[in-house]
Design a protein around this motif. Structure first.
Motif, PDB file in Angstrom:
ATOM      1  N   TRP A 111       1.985   6.589   8.569  1.00 29.24           N
ATOM      2  CA  TRP A 111       1.137   5.812   7.677  1.00 29.24           C
ATOM      3  C   TRP A 111       0.320   4.820   8.502  1.00 29.24           C
ATOM      4  CZ3 TRP A 111       3.550   4.047   2.378  1.00 29.24           C
ATOM      5  CH2 TRP A 111       3.907   5.179   1.635  1.00 29.24           C
TER       6      TRP A 111
ATOM      7  N   GLU B  28      -8.954   2.079  -2.901  1.00 29.29           N
ATOM      8  CA  GLU B  28      -8.584   3.352  -2.296  1.00 29.29           C
ATOM      9  C   GLU B  28      -9.495   3.664  -1.121  1.00 29.29           C
ATOM     10  OE1 GLU B  28      -8.407   6.620  -4.949  1.00 29.29           O
ATOM     11  OE2 GLU B  28      -6.553   5.946  -5.935  1.00 29.29           O
TER      12      GLU B  28
ATOM     13  N   PHE C 266       0.836  -1.197   0.000  1.00 26.58           N
ATOM     14  CA  PHE C 266       0.000   0.000   0.000  1.00 26.58           C
ATOM     15  C   PHE C 266       0.872   1.249   0.000  1.00 26.58           C
ATOM     16  CE2 PHE C 266       0.899  -0.317   4.514  1.00 26.58           C
ATOM     17  CZ  PHE C 266       0.881   0.985   4.957  1.00 26.58           C
ATOM     18  N   ASN C 267       0.293   2.338  -0.459  1.00 25.41           N
ATOM     19  CA  ASN C 267       0.910   3.665  -0.421  1.00 25.41           C
ATOM     20  C   ASN C 267      -0.064   4.644   0.213  1.00 25.41           C
ATOM     21  OD1 ASN C 267       3.624   3.930  -1.953  1.00 25.41           O
ATOM     22  ND2 ASN C 267       2.401   2.581  -3.265  1.00 25.41           N
ATOM     23  N   SER C 268       0.473   5.629   0.910  1.00 29.37           N
ATOM     24  CA  SER C 268      -0.370   6.655   1.524  1.00 29.37           C
ATOM     25  C   SER C 268       0.199   8.038   1.247  1.00 29.37           C
ATOM     26  CB  SER C 268      -0.485   6.443   3.037  1.00 29.37           C
ATOM     27  OG  SER C 268      -1.292   5.329   3.340  1.00 29.37           O
TER      28      SER C 268
ATOM     29  N   VAL D  69      -4.329   0.545  -1.848  1.00 29.61           N
ATOM     30  CA  VAL D  69      -3.930  -0.789  -1.418  1.00 29.61           C
ATOM     31  C   VAL D  69      -4.116  -1.790  -2.546  1.00 29.61           C
ATOM     32  CG1 VAL D  69      -4.156  -2.522   0.405  1.00 29.61           C
ATOM     33  CG2 VAL D  69      -4.883  -0.163   0.831  1.00 29.61           C
TER      34      VAL D  69
ATOM     35  N   THR E 253      -5.126   6.492   0.915  1.00 27.34           N
ATOM     36  CA  THR E 253      -4.415   5.220   0.974  1.00 27.34           C
ATOM     37  C   THR E 253      -4.852   4.338  -0.185  1.00 27.34           C
ATOM     38  OG1 THR E 253      -4.233   5.316   3.381  1.00 27.34           O
ATOM     39  CG2 THR E 253      -3.950   3.155   2.349  1.00 27.34           C
TER      40      THR E 253
ATOM     41  N   HIS F 269      -5.571   4.018  11.527  1.00 29.13           N
ATOM     42  CA  HIS F 269      -4.817   5.275  11.583  1.00 29.13           C
ATOM     43  C   HIS F 269      -4.589   5.660  13.046  1.00 29.13           C
ATOM     44  CE1 HIS F 269      -4.535   6.873   7.463  1.00 29.13           C
ATOM     45  NE2 HIS F 269      -5.694   6.296   7.238  1.00 29.13           N
TER      46      HIS F 269
ATOM     47  N   ILE G 154      -8.141  -0.830   8.054  1.00 34.26           N
ATOM     48  CA  ILE G 154      -7.109   0.213   8.021  1.00 34.26           C
ATOM     49  C   ILE G 154      -7.135   0.915   9.377  1.00 34.26           C
ATOM     50  CG2 ILE G 154      -6.341   2.376   6.966  1.00 34.26           C
ATOM     51  CD1 ILE G 154      -7.548   1.489   4.360  1.00 34.26           C
TER      52      ILE G 154
END
Length: 471
Positions: A379, A351, A259-261, A277, A275, A292, A290
């Motif tokens: 993240w 997303e 994943f990227n955030s 994924v 985010t 946070h 998810i």
């Protein structure tokens, strides 16, 4: 071991003394002992502990070295989780309450930097009275590491009676204090983790009544099997025994799933944490989450979240919409747990966009020209939570569930983690995002006051004129 294991890796140097030669990999040190013995070793006398209390502390350095797939580290900083036998006790988080004082003194004796008196300085310290309430009566606090704070070593916690002399600070510290029904004792479970490279490690058994066991495992045969050697250190000159262990994989393949955030925009007061994924196919009895963790500079509006996501997203912790940063009543921050509320894109990509706002920061002191301050948030953690695990009372090898996940899910939940891309993990730090928040200037106060009066008077003068026009 992360590199090939050489012959005679474990060497018996003398009775009760062993050396692990030229070790490269992840080293986990764990001691299990009754509470009284634990503090007797550190020469500290503290009040009586209640068997209904459960406390867990995790401390993770900023550079954790996330190189081992089974060692899932918590978000950098200090994590504290407290339970009073499923009883809601938020009213007890007060310096005047006996329970709070006792728990606080234990934590401060172990780790330092814990405030146990309302008169203590807030600088370089962690105030657990700013903890927030989670479901089922759990209390949770997350704090960045205070300035100049260093993670303890075994020697600094246990005094001289440790099995090897280690003065390097660990990457991760995990401390669990609970009542053990099998032994009818209050047990301390202390775990420390280091990353090692070409290091000789010496283990010495100093107390003949203790049991000291050492295992070195690697290389990895497949997704869950390791070969290695194991030895019990005692008076006899025992030889290491070849051993194979089977461990359930804790992470999904980073080559396939990641994943990227990012935070958009990176400046101002209204942002979104985006985010993206790459997910595997759904599994029976498993749900995707998810998690946070936001410091108190970040504000997630629970009413807005409820309108957008219904009951699929929980906002726990500090949700007061008006309190600015710097007010003493402000809690440490908030936890946001999102369940399977994703927008599907393509190629198994999903997303999740979480809107949030930034709290107003304290104004600059007179003479300061700083126009912004920078606030950072880590993240999220991305997990599959599977309710198919048998609770046998043992923590998963190498990877106990990190806080606050262990407070939000049952002990029978097994987690599979999705990690950031490899290029982020190679930096040996958990990624984070920063936001530039505008701040006011104290020098502007006099202009604001004068012009506020001017426009207030103008408004009063304009109102009669408007009434005449309407008539």
């Amino acid at each position: 071991a992360l590199s090939s294991v050489e012959e005679e890796l474990i060497q018996s140097l003398a009775p009760r003394k062993v050396r692990v030669k030229n070790f490269t990999g992840v080293r986990e040190w764990k001691v299990l002992t009754p509470l009284d013995d634990f503090f007797k070793a550190s020469y500290q006398t503290l009040p009586v502990w209640n068997k209904d209390w459960k406390v867990r502390v995790q401390i993770a350095s900023g550079s954790q070295g996330l190189s081992h797939p089974f060692n899932i580290a918590p978000t950098p900083g200090i994590h504290v989780g407290i339970s009073f036998d499923n009883e809601t006790f938020s009213h007890r988080l007060d310096y005047e309450k006996v329970e709070f004082v006792i728990i606080c003194k234990y934590l401060d004796a172990l780790f330092g930097s814990i405030i146990c008196d309302s008169g203590q300085s807030l600088q370089k310290m962690v105030d657990i009275s700013h903890s927030t309430l989670l479901p089922d009566g759990h209390i949770y606090l997350h704090s960045s590491l205070p300035k100049y704070h260093q993670l303890p070593t075994q020697t600094s916690i246990l005094g001289k009676n440790v099995y090897f002399k280690e003065y390097n600070r660990p990457s991760i510290l995990d401390f669990d204090l609970r009542f053990d029904e099998k032994t009818n004792q209050i047990i301390t479970d202390l775990r420390m983790v280091w990353n090692c490279k070409n290091q000789d490690i010496y283990i010495i058994k100093e107390n003949e009544q203790d049991r000291v066991e050492l295992g070195v495992f690697g290389p990895q045969l497949d997704s869950g099997k390791f070969i290695g050697e194991r030895i019990i250190i005692d008076e006899n000159d025992n030889n290491p025994v070849p051993t194979m262990i089977t461990v359930s994989p804790r992470v999904l393949s980073s080559n396939l799933f990641y994943f990227n955030s990012s935070i958009i925009p990176a400046q101002g007061f209204h942002q979104s944490f985006k985010t993206s994924v790459v997910l595997p196919a759904s599994q029976p009895n498993c749900e995707f989450y998810i998690l946070h963790i936001f410091p108190n500079s970040f504000l997630v509006d629970p009413y807005q979240i409820s309108e957008l996501f219904s009951d699929n997203v929980q906002v726990l912790g500090e949700t007061d919409l008006e309190i600015p940063v710097g007010v003493t009543s402000l809690k440490w921050g908030s936890v946001v747990l999102a369940k399977e509320h994703l927008i599907e894109q393509k190629d198994n990509r999903f997303e999740f966009n979480l809107p949030f706002r930034m709290r107003y920061q304290p104004v600059n002191s007179e003479g300061s020209q700083k126009s912004h301050v920078v606030a950072s948030a880590p993240w999220p953690l991305i997990v599959y939570a599977c309710e198919n695990m048998v609770d046998d009372g043992r923590a998963p090898l190498f990877a106990p569930t990190p806080l606050p996940l262990s407070l939000l899910f049952s002990p029978t939940t097994e987690f599979k983690y999705i990690l950031p891309p490899k290029e982020f993990l190679q930096r040996n730090i958990w990624p984070s995002e920063a936001v530039k928040v505008p701040v006011g200037q104290l020098d502007h106060l006099k202009f604001v006051e004068r012009w506020s009066i001017f426009f207030a008077l103008m408004g009063c003068a304009w109102a009669p004129f408007l009434r005449q026009l309407n008539s």
